[in-house]
Design a protein around this motif. Structure first.
Motif, PDB file in Angstrom:
ATOM      1  N   TRP A  58       0.824  -1.211   0.000  1.00 28.44           N
ATOM      2  CA  TRP A  58       0.000   0.000   0.000  1.00 28.44           C
ATOM      3  C   TRP A  58       0.859   1.263   0.000  1.00 28.44           C
ATOM      4  CZ3 TRP A  58      -5.043  -0.044  -1.065  1.00 28.44           C
ATOM      5  CH2 TRP A  58      -5.758  -1.239  -0.896  1.00 28.44           C
ATOM      6  N   SER A  62      -0.366   3.317  -3.258  1.00 28.90           N
ATOM      7  CA  SER A  62      -1.435   4.301  -3.086  1.00 28.90           C
ATOM      8  C   SER A  62      -1.040   5.730  -3.459  1.00 28.90           C
ATOM      9  CB  SER A  62      -1.995   4.244  -1.659  1.00 28.90           C
ATOM     10  OG  SER A  62      -1.062   4.663  -0.705  1.00 28.90           O
ATOM     11  N   TYR A  65      -1.359   5.873  -7.470  1.00 32.85           N
ATOM     12  CA  TYR A  65      -2.687   5.890  -8.090  1.00 32.85           C
ATOM     13  C   TYR A  65      -3.559   7.014  -7.555  1.00 32.85           C
ATOM     14  CZ  TYR A  65      -4.540   2.904  -4.187  1.00 32.85           C
ATOM     15  OH  TYR A  65      -4.928   2.376  -2.972  1.00 32.85           O
ATOM     16  N   THR A  66      -3.289   7.497  -6.331  1.00 32.01           N
ATOM     17  CA  THR A  66      -4.044   8.636  -5.807  1.00 32.01           C
ATOM     18  C   THR A  66      -3.807   9.869  -6.664  1.00 32.01           C
ATOM     19  OG1 THR A  66      -4.049   7.808  -3.536  1.00 32.01           O
ATOM     20  CG2 THR A  66      -4.318  10.186  -3.831  1.00 32.01           C
ATOM     21  N   ASP A  90     -10.703   5.369  -3.996  1.00 30.94           N
ATOM     22  CA  ASP A  90      -9.529   4.557  -3.684  1.00 30.94           C
ATOM     23  C   ASP A  90      -9.992   3.145  -3.340  1.00 30.94           C
ATOM     24  OD1 ASP A  90      -7.341   3.341  -2.239  1.00 30.94           O
ATOM     25  OD2 ASP A  90      -6.563   5.318  -1.748  1.00 30.94           O
ATOM     26  N   THR A 146      -0.991   7.482   1.917  1.00 28.66           N
ATOM     27  CA  THR A 146      -2.068   7.972   1.055  1.00 28.66           C
ATOM     28  C   THR A 146      -2.202   9.490   1.172  1.00 28.66           C
ATOM     29  OG1 THR A 146      -3.265   5.881   1.240  1.00 28.66           O
ATOM     30  CG2 THR A 146      -4.538   7.805   0.574  1.00 28.66           C
ATOM     31  N   GLU A 242      -9.087   3.813 -14.446  1.00 30.49           N
ATOM     32  CA  GLU A 242      -8.161   4.201 -13.375  1.00 30.49           C
ATOM     33  C   GLU A 242      -8.226   3.208 -12.206  1.00 30.49           C
ATOM     34  OE1 GLU A 242      -5.860   6.398 -13.256  1.00 30.49           O
ATOM     35  OE2 GLU A 242      -6.298   7.786 -14.902  1.00 30.49           O
ATOM     36  N   VAL A 243      -9.433   2.775 -11.860  1.00 32.71           N
ATOM     37  CA  VAL A 243      -9.564   1.825 -10.754  1.00 32.71           C
ATOM     38  C   VAL A 243      -8.908   0.491 -11.112  1.00 32.71           C
ATOM     39  CG1 VAL A 243     -11.195   0.538  -9.324  1.00 32.71           C
ATOM     40  CG2 VAL A 243     -11.607   2.953  -9.813  1.00 32.71           C
ATOM     41  N   GLN A 246      -5.419   0.805 -10.433  1.00 30.33           N
ATOM     42  CA  GLN A 246      -5.160   0.661  -8.994  1.00 30.33           C
ATOM     43  C   GLN A 246      -4.959  -0.809  -8.641  1.00 30.33           C
ATOM     44  OE1 GLN A 246      -7.936   2.687  -6.418  1.00 30.33           O
ATOM     45  NE2 GLN A 246      -7.940   4.557  -7.650  1.00 30.33           N
TER      46      GLN A 246
END
Length: 419
Positions: A58, A62, A65-66, A90, A146, A242-243, A246
């Motif tokens: 993570w 994170s 991709y955030t 997210d 994050t 986009e997800v 992720q």
């Protein structure tokens, strides 16, 4: 430009209403990756080793991709409102299953709490040591990772958190977010640059069409809940892709962390088991969410929407449906192959994740190799006379309460931005 780079979105033929159903499903699927992966990490490395893997994956994924989602939906900034918007899109905080509630005091101060935590519901039966691993050991560094994607001086700190005292304490946890220039940013994780320079991190997706009816960005006020049907079809397609990225970025972080602790063959085996578990459960949920049957047409639809094969410009995977049945063609050169994520774990002798996907549609499906060349692996699907037993990998993932979780319509969302 290579052929995969020119591929349209795998979600481009879906309606706005179908996409509004699909996006939260993809967010939940991404969250459940760890229900599969961490089970096999515990078996290989123990509880403490599992926690280390979770933290590392993570931490490196994170922030990458955030920032991608912030740019895609036009809500870049450096305050707590931007942090909270990012959490709403997210895979670490899928809507309702991880029921984050937010309060913004000002640009640099805010709070969030969870009215329901699906992850806690999964872990509490395992005992206090696992609750502490998740809610203390893992959450502390990963929440900060994050938040620092938005502001390196942001810190997330608990007001209270599990183990719950009393046992039914509600909300289950509460946290402050404070941005202060005196806060020293945490050190950059060892493999962050590897993930930040990955092909997945660099994928260029089609821009959102500003003329498409509906919201084309999330530049307005922070909302209590996202009602995905309010977004435009173009924005929802971008969100879906986009997800899916992720998913791949988190899996890349997972495979790097596992690879640092296991020999190549053992690490690949853990990766395939993780893939098979989430692949099957995701296929089942996608079929049900989109109201599909259990025939070849349904299989083709589910495979085309599956996050393992999207975005198409990253994986290059083709799903064809003709009279001869469903065919999946996995190219041996693509961004996903370069990154060595899910598609790279499939070869002619390792097809379990594909079997799991197909059996999420119909337990009688079985996969077989059609062709295996220097350029691609092509597989097809047949129906056996009797259903196959569910694989152990899918059964492990089904342990999560997310397996049967149902999203609810919460009506018109409330703006939370401080005026």
């Amino acid at each position: 430009m290579s052929e995969p780079d020119r591929a349209p979105s795998g979600f481009a033929d879906l309606s706005r209403s179908e996409l509004a159903i699909l996006v939260p499903e993809l967010l939940l699927s991404g969250h459940l990756i760890d229900r599969s992966g961490m089970a096999h990490s515990i078996a290989a490395f123990g509880r403490e080793g599992m926690a280390e893997v979770a933290i590392e994956e993570w931490q490196v994924a994170s922030p990458v991709y955030t920032r991608r989602m912030q740019r895609a939906l036009g809500f870049t900034g450096d305050g707590v409102e931007t942090i909270f918007k990012g959490l709403q899109l997210d895979i670490g905080a899928p809507p309702q299953f991880m029921d984050f509630r937010y309060r913004v005091h000002d640009h640099r101060h805010g709070e969030f709490w969870l009215d329901h935590c699906g992850a806690l519901a999964d872990v509490e039966p395992m005992g206090e040591s696992y609750v502490r691993s998740m809610c203390h050991d893992i959450e502390d560094p990963t929440f900060d990772a994050t938040a620092l994607a938005t502001n390196p001086h942001a810190q997330v700190r608990p007001i209270h958190r599990p183990p719950r005292v009393p046992a039914d304490r509600h909300p289950v946890c509460a946290w402050t977010v404070v941005i202060d220039d005196s806060h020293v940013p945490p050190p950059v994780p060892a493999n962050f640059e590897t993930v930040a320079r990955s092909q997945a991190a660099q994928v260029v997706l089609d821009p959102i069409d500003p003329l498409d009816p509906g919201l084309g960005d999330y530049a307005g006020p922070l909302l209590s809940d996202l009602r995905f049907g309010d977004f435009s079809r173009s924005a929802l397609i971008r969100m879906a892709d986009e997800v899916c990225l992720q998913h791949h970025l988190l899996t890349l972080g997972f495979l790097i962390a596992v690879g640092a602790r296991a020999e190549d063959a053992a690490a690949a085996d853990i990766g395939r088991r993780q893939f098979a578990g989430i692949a099957g459960l995701t296929a089942e949920r996608l079929r049900l969410a989109l109201g599909l049957g259990d025939d070849d047409a349904a299989l083709a639809q589910v495979l085309r929407r599956h996050p393992a094969w999207n975005p198409l410009c990253y994986t290059g995977v083709r799903v064809d449906h003709a009279e001869i049945g469903v065919r999946v063609r996995i190219p041996k050169r693509s961004g996903a192959m370069t990154d060595k994520v899910w598609p790279a774990l499939i070869d002619a002798t390792h097809l379990a994740p594909l079997d799991a996907m197909a059996r999420g549609v119909n337990p009688r499906f079985t996969v077989h190799v059609i062709d295996d060349t220097d350029d691609e692996l092509a597989v097809g699907f047949l129906l056996a006379e009797k259903p196959f037993a569910e694989s152990g990998e899918v059964a492990i993932t089904r342990f999560s309460t997310g397996a049967n979780f149902q999203f609810a319509d919460r009506g018109i969302p409330l703006p939370l931005t401080v005026i």
